[in-house]
Design an enzyme around this catalytic site. Structure first.
Site, short mmCIF file in Angstrom:
data_model
loop_
_atom_site.label_atom_id
_atom_site.label_comp_id
_atom_site.label_asym_id
_atom_site.label_seq_id
_atom_site.Cartn_x
_atom_site.Cartn_y
_atom_site.Cartn_z
N TYR A 190 0.79 -1.16 -0.10
CA TYR A 190 -0.18 -0.06 0.10
C TYR A 190 0.89 1.24 0.14
CZ TYR A 190 -4.60 -2.00 0.58
OH TYR A 190 -5.58 -2.71 0.60
N LYS A 223 3.56 -14.16 5.29
CA LYS A 223 3.85 -15.35 4.10
C LYS A 223 5.47 -15.18 3.99
CE LYS A 223 2.74 -17.83 0.48
NZ LYS A 223 1.87 -18.87 0.47
N ASP A 274 -6.43 -6.38 4.52
CA ASP A 274 -7.56 -5.87 3.98
C ASP A 274 -8.39 -7.11 3.46
OD1 ASP A 274 -9.32 -3.82 2.53
OD2 ASP A 274 -8.12 -4.31 0.56
#
Ligand code: ATP
Length: 347
Positions: free
Chosen positions: A132, A179, A236
Site C-alpha cells: 500500500y 507469508k 484488507d
C-alpha cells in the site's frame, strides 16, 4: 437535556453509499448524545472526485486542517478508481496522519442468523506500509514493479497496539499472519518484530499462521482466532473474509488510529451497485461511530447507540436487504432512533 459538552468532529460523508449511511449515523449519534447532554459540531468536507469537481483538489487543504485541529474524524467510503486515476483517498489520509493501526472488531450481532454464530475476533492491520506504500512504476513497457515496504518501526508499533489492547481487554491469543516462507525479508522482519513484542506479554498466547492457510482455517473454524495481527494487504483481504462471518460488509466497523488523530470508518467501500437507492446498511458506519464515541470517552452515549443497534437486530423487523430484511437505510435508521427512545433490556 441541556448540552454540557460539544465535540468537534470532521465529517467526510464520502461518495457512493457514503452520504446515505453518514446522514443516518449523524442523526442517530446526535439523538443519543442529546439525551446525555453531549453535543456534536460536524465539520463536513468532500473528498475524492466530488472534492476535485468543487475545489480542484482530491483532498482539500481545509479537510487536512480540520482533521489536524479536531483530531477526530468520521468518514464514509470514498471511491478509488481502479487501474488508474487518483491515489486512494483512504490510503492518503492514513499516511498523512500516520494512522498506523487499523482496528477492526468483527462481532456477531444478536438475533442475526449467520453460518457462524457468536463470532468475536479482532483484526489489527498495519495501515501505512506494505504494498500500500503505492511505490509502483513501469520498468519498461510490459514490466511493472510494486515495492513492498516493511519496517521494524511499523511492524513493532502495530504489534504493540495489538498486544497492549489484548492485555487491557483480557484477550487471550494473538496470531501473526504472514507469508514469510516466500517473502523472507519483508514478512520475516514483520514476524521478528511480532515475536520480540510478544516476549513482553507472556500471558498472551502468541501464534503464527501463513496467510493462505489462515483463509482455510478461518472458514473451517474461525473460533480458533481471537486477535489477528497482520500487514496491510493481508489485513484488507482477511477483513472482508471475516465480515462474512457476521453478516457481511454492511456490519463491520473500523478505526484508523495514530498517535495524534483518529479516523473512524467502516470496512466496506462505496458500494456503487446500491448507491442512491436507500438500500445500504448503515450499521458498519454506525458501529464505527460507537468506536469513535468510546475514543471520545463518551461511554454512556456509545453504549446507548450499541444497545439500540442490538435491539433492532434482536427484533429483526427493520433490517436492510444485505442481512435478509426488506427495509431501507432510512427505515433502519428510524428503528434505531425508536430503540434509543424506548430501550428494551436484552433478556
Ligand atoms: P473497497 O475496495 O473500496 O473497500 P470493495 O471492493 O470491498 O470496496 P464494496 O464497495 O465494499 O467493495 O462492496 C462490496 C459488496 O458489498 C457490494 O456488493 C456492496 O453492495 C456490498 N456492500 C458494501 N457495503 C455495504 C453496505 N453498507 N450495505 C449493504 N451492502 C454493502
Amino acid at each position: 437535556m441541556a448540552v454540557e459538552r460539544t465535540h468537534k468532529v470532521t465529517l467526510i460523508p464520502g461518495d457512493g453509499i457514503g452520504p446515505e449511511v453518514s446522514a443516518a449515523v449523524v442523526k442517530i449519534v446526535e439523538a443519543a448524545g442529546a439525551a446525555s447532554g453531549v453535543g456534536f459540531e460536524w465539520h463536513t468536507y468532500a473528498a475524492g472526485a466530488d472534492a476535485f469537481e468543487k475545489t480542484g483538489e482530491y483532498i482539500p487543504k481545509e479537510l487536512y486542517e480540520s482533521v489536524q485541529q479536531n483530531k477526530v474524524a468520521l468518514k464514509g467510503p470514498v471511491t478509488t478508481p481502479v487501474g488508474g486515476g487518483f491515489a486512494s483517498i483512504n490510503v492518503t489520509l492514513r499516511k498523512k496522519f500516520d494512522l498506523y493501526a487499523n482496528f477492526r472488531p468483527v462481532k456477531s450481532l444478536p438475533g442475526l442468523e449467520t453460518k457462524y454464530p457468536n463470532i468475536d475476533l479482532i483484526i489489527f492491520r498495519e495501515n501505512t506500509e506494505d504494498l500500500y506504500a503505492g511505490l509502483e512504476h513501469e520498468i519498461v513497457p510490459g514490466v511493472a514493479e510494486s515495492l513492498k515496504i516493511i519496517t521494524e518501526k511499523g511492524s513493532t508499533r502495530i504489534a504493540l497496539s495489538a498486544f497492549e489492547y489484548a492485555r487491557k481487554h483480557g484477550r487471550k491469543k494473538i496470531h501473526a499472519i504472514h507469508k514469510a516462507n516466500i517473502m523472507k525479508l519483508t514478512d520475516g522482519l514483520f514476524l521478528r518484530c511480532c515475536r520480540k513484542v510478544a516476549e513482553s506479554f507472556p500471558e498472551i498466547e502468541y501464534k503464527e499462521h501463513i496467510v493462505d492457510n489462515t483463509c482455510m482455517q478461518l472458514v473451517l473454524n474461525p473460533y480458533q482466532y481471537d486477535i489477528i495481527l497482520t500487514e496491510n494487504l493481508y489485513g484488507d483481504i482477511l477483513s472482508d473474509l471475516c465480515s462474512a462471518f457476521v453478516g457481511g460488509l454492511g456490519l463491520v466497523p473500523g478505526a484508523n488510529l495514530g498517535v495524534e488523530c483518529a479516523i473512524f470508518e467502516a470496512v466496506h467501500g462505496s458500494a456503487p451497485d446500491i448507491a442512491g437507492q436507500n438500500k445500504a446498511n448503515p450499521t458498519a458506519l454506525l458501529q464505527s461511530a460507537v468506536l469513535m464515541l468510546h475514543h471520545l470517552n463518551e461511554t454512556e452515549t456509545a453504549n446507548k447507540v450499541q444497545a439500540a443497534i442490538e435491539q433492532v437486530y434482536r427484533e429483526g423487523k427493520k433490517l436492510t436487504r444485505d442481512v435478509g430484511g426488506s427495509s431501507g437505510t432510512s427505515d433502519f435508521a428510524d428503528a434505531v432512533l425508536e430503540a434509543l427512545a424506548s430501550p428494551v433490556a436484552a433478556s
